[in-house]
Design an enzyme around this catalytic site. Structure first.
Site, PDB file in Angstrom:
ATOM      1  N   ARG A  40       0.839  -1.204   0.000  1.00  0.00           N
ATOM      2  CA  ARG A  40       0.000   0.000   0.000  1.00  0.00           C
ATOM      3  C   ARG A  40       0.871   1.250   0.000  1.00  0.00           C
ATOM      4  O   ARG A  40       2.046   1.202   0.316  1.00  0.00           O
ATOM      5  CB  ARG A  40      -0.898   0.017   1.241  1.00  0.00           C
ATOM      6  N   LYS A 106       5.655  -7.482  11.736  1.00  0.00           N
ATOM      7  CA  LYS A 106       4.805  -7.670  10.552  1.00  0.00           C
ATOM      8  C   LYS A 106       5.038  -9.038   9.907  1.00  0.00           C
ATOM      9  O   LYS A 106       6.145  -9.361   9.487  1.00  0.00           O
ATOM     10  CB  LYS A 106       5.053  -6.541   9.544  1.00  0.00           C
ATOM     11  N   ARG A 238      -0.363   4.596  12.544  1.00  0.00           N
ATOM     12  CA  ARG A 238       0.868   4.254  13.282  1.00  0.00           C
ATOM     13  C   ARG A 238       0.590   4.265  14.771  1.00  0.00           C
ATOM     14  O   ARG A 238      -0.107   5.149  15.275  1.00  0.00           O
ATOM     15  CB  ARG A 238       1.972   5.279  12.986  1.00  0.00           C
TER      16      ARG A 238
HETATM   17  C1  BTN Z   1       1.324  -4.052   2.359  1.00  0.00           C
HETATM   18  O1  BTN Z   1       1.840  -4.531   3.366  1.00  0.00           O
HETATM   19  O2  BTN Z   1       1.325  -2.819   2.131  1.00  0.00           O
HETATM   20  C2  BTN Z   1       0.654  -4.976   1.383  1.00  0.00           C
HETATM   21  C3  BTN Z   1       1.608  -6.002   0.845  1.00  0.00           C
HETATM   22  C4  BTN Z   1       0.981  -6.881  -0.213  1.00  0.00           C
HETATM   23  C5  BTN Z   1       1.976  -7.785  -0.879  1.00  0.00           C
HETATM   24  C6  BTN Z   1       1.337  -8.759  -1.809  1.00  0.00           C
HETATM   25  S1  BTN Z   1       2.472 -10.012  -2.326  1.00  0.00           S
HETATM   26  C7  BTN Z   1       1.316 -10.576  -3.516  1.00  0.00           C
HETATM   27  C8  BTN Z   1       0.712  -9.336  -4.143  1.00  0.00           C
HETATM   28  N1  BTN Z   1       1.544  -8.817  -5.213  1.00  0.00           N
HETATM   29  C9  BTN Z   1       2.047  -7.613  -4.935  1.00  0.00           C
HETATM   30  O3  BTN Z   1       2.791  -6.947  -5.683  1.00  0.00           O
HETATM   31  N2  BTN Z   1       1.617  -7.212  -3.725  1.00  0.00           N
HETATM   32  C10 BTN Z   1       0.761  -8.199  -3.099  1.00  0.00           C
END
Ligand code: BTN
Length: 243
Positions: A40, A106, A238
């Protein structure tokens, strides 16, 4: 639902979005390695430093009615993933709107992206990344602002494919329910795992006390000016103190 596994791709979300733009139906696409994984708020999702299959990375593509309220979707997905991986609700917590935490660091994240389609439908891609193995000791941990937890701490036998086999049917069932019922049925499940409930937090620049979520999945933030109802989109939450 069709399933595809790629040895490598840029991002499974990009693959899934492209599939929907081309008129494809429901698809689950996973990859052993992503070269341009994203999270995100324009952040990168880095898994390549830990090696192939050190994380489970996959995306689910489907179409939903264009007017369906998606504000609680990432929370319902988070609840479903957490309930499969940690049914006793002892160790995995959820941080609004899209993070999974294990023992205070995380474990994974969820990235939902949409694409407009004809006929009152909307293409929806749910991307999920879950760390399976700990980071190698030589990796720079400062790039992981929320820490790094690995599913192996909870389940040493977990592999990308066994974890995906457990998650896929639960996500399929959850999505069918979400289409008719929205987020409300997951509100209590989210609150059981809510990482920030009752804690001092900052949402963007706004300080307050996190007070759970609404039946639509919006964050309830108690502030000096009263209770604010905030929806996910581009907001970042946060904790004022680290865990
Ligand atoms: C976050 O933590 O902000 C969201 C992370 C999401 C990662 C997943 S991995 C599979 C899919 N492909 C991506 O490029 N992003 C999501």
């Amino acid at each position: 639902m069709e399933r595809r596994h790629l040895a490598e791709c840029g991002s499974t979300n990009t693959e899934a979005l492209q599939h929907l733009r081309e008129g494809g139906g429901p698809l689950l696409v996973s990859a052993s390695r992503q070269t341009a994984g994203r999270g995100r708020l324009g952040r990168a999702w880095l898994t390549d430093q830990a090696g192939d299959d050190a994380a489970l990375t996959f995306s689910v593509a489907m179409t939903l009615p264009a007017d369906l309220d998606l504000s609680g979707l990432s929370l319902a997905v988070g609840c479903t993933v957490a309930d499969v991986l940690d049914p006793a609700a002892g160790r995995i917590r959820l941080k609004w709107p899209n993070d999974l935490f294990l023992d205070g660091a995380k474990l994974g994240g969820i990235l939902i992206e949409t694409v407009p389609l004809p006929d009152q439908r909307r293409g929806v891609v749910i991307g999920i990344g879950i760390n399976l193995q700990p980071l190698p000791t030589d990796v720079d941990r400062s790039t992981f602002a929320s820490g790094h937890a690995a599913l192996h701490t909870l389940d040493p036998a977990a592999t990308a494919s066994t974890t995906l086999d457990r998650l896929a049917p639960a996500l399929r069932a959850m999505l069918a329910d979400f289409e008719t019922l929205g987020f409300a049925p997951w509100q209590a499940a989210f609150e059981r795992r809510d990482l920030t409930a009752g804690q001092p937090v900052r949402v963007g620049e706004q300080p307050g006390i996190a007070r759970g979520v609404s039946p639509r999945g919006e964050l309830l933030l108690e502030t000096a000016a009263g209770l604010l109802t905030l929806s996910g989109g581009e907001l970042s939450l946060r904790l004022e103190k680290s865990l």
